[in-house]
Scaffold this motif. Structure first.
Motif, PDB file in Angstrom:
ATOM      1  N   PHE A  33      48.905  23.683  42.633  1.00 34.97           N
ATOM      2  CA  PHE A  33      50.021  23.462  41.857  1.00 34.97           C
ATOM      3  C   PHE A  33      51.540  23.716  42.691  1.00 34.97           C
ATOM      4  CE2 PHE A  33      53.859  24.651  39.315  1.00 34.97           C
ATOM      5  CZ  PHE A  33      53.460  23.730  38.123  1.00 34.97           C
ATOM      6  N   THR A  34      51.694  24.424  43.545  1.00 33.24           N
ATOM      7  CA  THR A  34      52.822  24.440  44.281  1.00 33.24           C
ATOM      8  C   THR A  34      52.984  23.148  45.398  1.00 33.24           C
ATOM      9  OG1 THR A  34      53.215  26.860  44.064  1.00 33.24           O
ATOM     10  CG2 THR A  34      54.189  25.930  45.886  1.00 33.24           C
ATOM     11  N   VAL A  49      57.889  24.037  52.727  1.00 33.74           N
ATOM     12  CA  VAL A  49      56.551  23.752  51.784  1.00 33.74           C
ATOM     13  C   VAL A  49      55.554  24.849  52.127  1.00 33.74           C
ATOM     14  CG1 VAL A  49      54.846  22.005  51.356  1.00 33.74           C
ATOM     15  CG2 VAL A  49      57.326  21.217  51.560  1.00 33.74           C
ATOM     16  N   TYR A  50      55.192  25.077  53.657  1.00 32.32           N
ATOM     17  CA  TYR A  50      54.364  26.063  54.187  1.00 32.32           C
ATOM     18  C   TYR A  50      54.579  27.502  53.491  1.00 32.32           C
ATOM     19  CZ  TYR A  50      52.627  22.314  56.985  1.00 32.32           C
ATOM     20  OH  TYR A  50      52.142  21.046  57.401  1.00 32.32           O
ATOM     21  N   VAL A  55      53.832  32.285  49.559  1.00 32.33           N
ATOM     22  CA  VAL A  55      54.376  32.907  48.593  1.00 32.33           C
ATOM     23  C   VAL A  55      53.506  32.648  47.359  1.00 32.33           C
ATOM     24  CG1 VAL A  55      56.392  33.236  47.121  1.00 32.33           C
ATOM     25  CG2 VAL A  55      56.862  32.795  49.501  1.00 32.33           C
ATOM     26  N   SER A  56      53.142  31.448  47.090  1.00 34.55           N
ATOM     27  CA  SER A  56      52.341  31.254  45.830  1.00 34.55           C
ATOM     28  C   SER A  56      51.175  31.865  45.858  1.00 34.55           C
ATOM     29  CB  SER A  56      52.270  29.644  45.564  1.00 34.55           C
ATOM     30  OG  SER A  56      53.377  29.096  45.131  1.00 34.55           O
ATOM     31  N   PHE A  57      50.776  31.820  46.927  1.00 30.46           N
ATOM     32  CA  PHE A  57      49.266  32.637  47.346  1.00 30.46           C
ATOM     33  C   PHE A  57      49.484  33.909  46.741  1.00 30.46           C
ATOM     34  CE2 PHE A  57      46.549  35.054  50.105  1.00 30.46           C
ATOM     35  CZ  PHE A  57      45.231  34.360  49.774  1.00 30.46           C
ATOM     36  N   ALA A  58      50.643  34.694  47.259  1.00 34.63           N
ATOM     37  CA  ALA A  58      50.725  36.156  47.293  1.00 34.63           C
ATOM     38  C   ALA A  58      51.187  36.399  45.524  1.00 34.63           C
ATOM     39  CB  ALA A  58      52.009  36.690  48.026  1.00 34.63           C
ATOM     40  N   VAL A  59      51.950  35.335  44.861  1.00 41.19           N
ATOM     41  CA  VAL A  59      52.135  35.536  43.508  1.00 41.19           C
ATOM     42  C   VAL A  59      50.692  35.606  42.637  1.00 41.19           C
ATOM     43  CG1 VAL A  59      52.820  34.356  41.425  1.00 41.19           C
ATOM     44  CG2 VAL A  59      54.456  34.695  43.558  1.00 41.19           C
ATOM     45  N   GLY A  60      49.882  34.636  43.265  1.00 42.11           N
ATOM     46  CA  GLY A  60      48.543  34.406  42.452  1.00 42.11           C
ATOM     47  C   GLY A  60      47.767  36.008  42.723  1.00 42.11           C
ATOM     48  N   PHE A 358      59.901  31.861  40.391  1.00 48.01           N
ATOM     49  CA  PHE A 358      59.399  30.707  39.471  1.00 48.01           C
ATOM     50  C   PHE A 358      60.082  29.475  40.358  1.00 48.01           C
ATOM     51  CE2 PHE A 358      61.104  27.407  36.410  1.00 48.01           C
ATOM     52  CZ  PHE A 358      59.765  27.456  35.811  1.00 48.01           C
ATOM     53  N   PHE A 359      61.023  29.382  41.045  1.00 51.40           N
ATOM     54  CA  PHE A 359      61.349  28.264  41.673  1.00 51.40           C
ATOM     55  C   PHE A 359      60.596  27.867  42.852  1.00 51.40           C
ATOM     56  CE2 PHE A 359      66.194  28.687  40.232  1.00 51.40           C
ATOM     57  CZ  PHE A 359      66.023  28.018  39.045  1.00 51.40           C
ATOM     58  N   VAL A 360      60.260  28.822  43.463  1.00 46.80           N
ATOM     59  CA  VAL A 360      58.970  28.843  44.530  1.00 46.80           C
ATOM     60  C   VAL A 360      57.923  28.098  44.179  1.00 46.80           C
ATOM     61  CG1 VAL A 360      57.802  29.740  46.571  1.00 46.80           C
ATOM     62  CG2 VAL A 360      60.116  30.347  46.088  1.00 46.80           C
TER      63      VAL A 360
END
Length: 536
Positions: A33-34, A49-50, A55-60, A358-360
């Motif tokens: 999604f990110t 982007v990377y 960060v999205s992986f960590a949030v997940g 959220f923005f990330v």
């Protein structure tokens, strides 16, 4: 339709292997999604982007381990949330398939990785993973919204329920009639009061990737509403239905905001009536604008503080700031949810971190790192030649427009604008509203919701007089501040006649009647202009 779906969903949410698979898919899906939502157009900033993907992986991972988010989202599934989530997910995937491979970041990655191509097996997996995330988030959000509304109306009196039903019917009728007479309410751009309806209908609402420094996350939050309206418009093939439905969604947010404010002011019917009769409520019921969503979020934030519900406060904080950036000014007031200083600071930090994450996740990390656009925007929308006195007069005009439509003129370039003397002299009506609002705060100084109201009044002066941001267009932002002024004003009138309550009632009824008469008069002229300038 609100009951949870049995059978397969129960098995998935309880089976250990199924839970592991769902959690793993969710972590994969949030990263996809990110990636697909990355908004940067500069391929030299690929490091951002990377970073966002990591960060999205960590949030997940955190969301699955700490909160079991995907399983909780599945458990909340009802027939209604399933249908809504499916409609939004299908619409979003169709949009992404048409747009994603044309974006600079995607082209850059395609030049590096051979498997990153349109139509490839990886591309199909990307769509599926992207869809999983969208479905789970929309399903969870829809379920929580339904839970909130169910609880809200369960706690409502019969009077409040009748108000909602009658108000909804009235707003729907007004929108339908107005939209059948002219296309200008959703097509005009800077033709009436500097309102951007045409820009919003063509860019802000229907473009998932759109973002600017003022509305970093607005398109992401509004796109689900657009998806639902678009689905029914395509299903029934009715011209203008998409715009009518979206305007009705906006109107319902205005109505719910008024009801929440009514509840926070001891079910004050005069406050509700004045808010409903006020100029910005009717202008932004008719015009296709973006302020209603942010205002509802800020009112929801205030309601969370009032009810001491930290979760509601956090949601209002994050979503309000995501729709319009200046709403982030409310984040320090998240501390009002807590009694102890340590807990208060923790709550502020939590709201700030949630907004950043959220923005990330939605691919907007570049807006937080590179501030040139912010400084350019501030420079563009400020006038350094304005004196402090002019700024003060213009600010007072904005305060007056939180209740009354200002006098207008049709200019030579065929625009329907405020009268030429805007900001030239003192508007004594606006000044009176300010003084009475301050009295309203002083008479309720110990109540947290009134602290938020007066804080937003102070923020108005900071935004317009210290920063000088778009002060000539101040009345355009009247809705953005009327939710704070009107409760204060009504309380101020009641405080002035505290020993003679009947006088307070007569005074408020008089103000409401005058507002209705003047606003309807001005709206009548506006309607004549719109029918001539934008015929059906």
């Amino acid at each position: 339709m609100f009951r949870k779906l049995p059978g397969l969903l129960d098995i998935i949410s309880k089976n250990r292997i199924a839970k592991i698979i769902i959690n793993a898919l969710f972590v994969l899906s949030i990263v996809c999604f990110t990636l697909t939502m990355s908004s940067t157009g500069n391929t030299e900033r690929m490091f951002e982007v990377y970073t966002a993907l990591f960060v999205s992986f960590a949030v997940g991972l955190f969301g699955t381990i700490e909160y079991s988010f995907p399983i909780n989202a599945i458990r909340r599934t009802s027939l209604l949330t399933f249908l809504l989530s499916t409609i939004v997910t299908v619409t979003v995937i169709r949009y992404v398939r048409a747009e994603f491979w044309q974006r600079p970041v995607t082209k850059h990655l395609s030049s590096i990785f051979a498997f990153f191509k349109e139509g490839s097996f990886f591309g199909q997996i990307l769509y599926i993973a992207f869809g999983i995330f969208v479905f789970l988030v929309i399903n969870y959000a829809a379920a929580r919204i339904i839970e909130f509304l169910t609880l809200f109306f369960a706690e409502s009196s019969k009077a409040e329920k009748y108000i909602f039903l009658i108000g909804s019917a009235l707003l729907a009728a007004v929108i339908s009639v107005a939209y059948s007479q002219t296309t200008g309410f959703w097509q005009s751009f800077d033709k009436v009061y500097s309102i951007d309806s045409g820009y919003n209908t063509s860019t802000l609402f229907p473009q998932l990737y759109y973002a600017d420094i003022r509305h970093v996350g607005f398109s992401v939050l509004s796109f689900p509403l657009y998806s639902i309206a678009n689905f029914f418009a395509e299903l029934f093939k009715i011209d203008g239905m998409r715009h009518i439905l979206l305007s009705f969604f906006n109107a319902e947010l205005l109505l719910l905001s008024a009801l929440l404010l009514r509840r926070m002011t001891n079910n004050n019917n005069y406050m509700f009536a004045l808010y409903f009769a006020s100029a910005p409520t009717w202008i932004f019921t008719l015009f296709f604008e973006k302020y209603t969503l942010s205002v509802f979020c800020m009112v929801l934030f205030t309601y969370g503080v009032y009810r001491k519900k930290a979760e509601t406060t956090l949601a209002g904080n994050v979503l309000g700031a995501a729709t319009i950036s200046t709403s982030a000014a409310l984040i320090p007031l998240a501390a009002l949810c807590e009694g102890k200083t340590r807990d208060a600071l923790k709550r502020i930090a939590q709201a700030s971190l949630m907004l950043v994450l959220f923005f990330v996740v939605i691919g907007r990390i570049d807006f937080m790192i590179h501030f040139k656009e912010l400084t350019d925007t501030m420079t563009y929308f400020t006038d350094p030649e304005l004196t402090m006195l002019n700024k003060f007069y213009l600010t007072i005009e904005t305060i007056a427009s939180t209740i009354f439509i200002l006098p207008f003129t049709v200019k030579s370039n065929n625009t329907f604008m405020w009268y030429d003397g805007l900001g030239a002299t003192m508007n004594w009506v606006g000044f009176a509203i300010l003084i009475i609002s301050i009295i309203g705060f002083l008479s309720n100084i110990k109540k947290d919701q009134y602290k938020i109201f007066i804080y937003w009044v102070v923020f108005l002066f900071f935004l317009f007089m210290v920063i000088g941001f778009s002060v000539y267009h101040g009345p355009l932002f009247a809705l953005y501040f009327s939710w704070a002024f009107i409760p204060l004003f009504v309380s101020g009138v009641e405080a002035l006649f505290r020993k003679k309550t009947n006088y307070a009632k007569y005074a408020l009824i008089g103000v409401i009647a005058i507002a209705l008469i003047l606003n309807i008069y001005h709206l009548g002229h506006l309607m004549q202009y719109m029918k001539a300038a934008f015929p059906v």
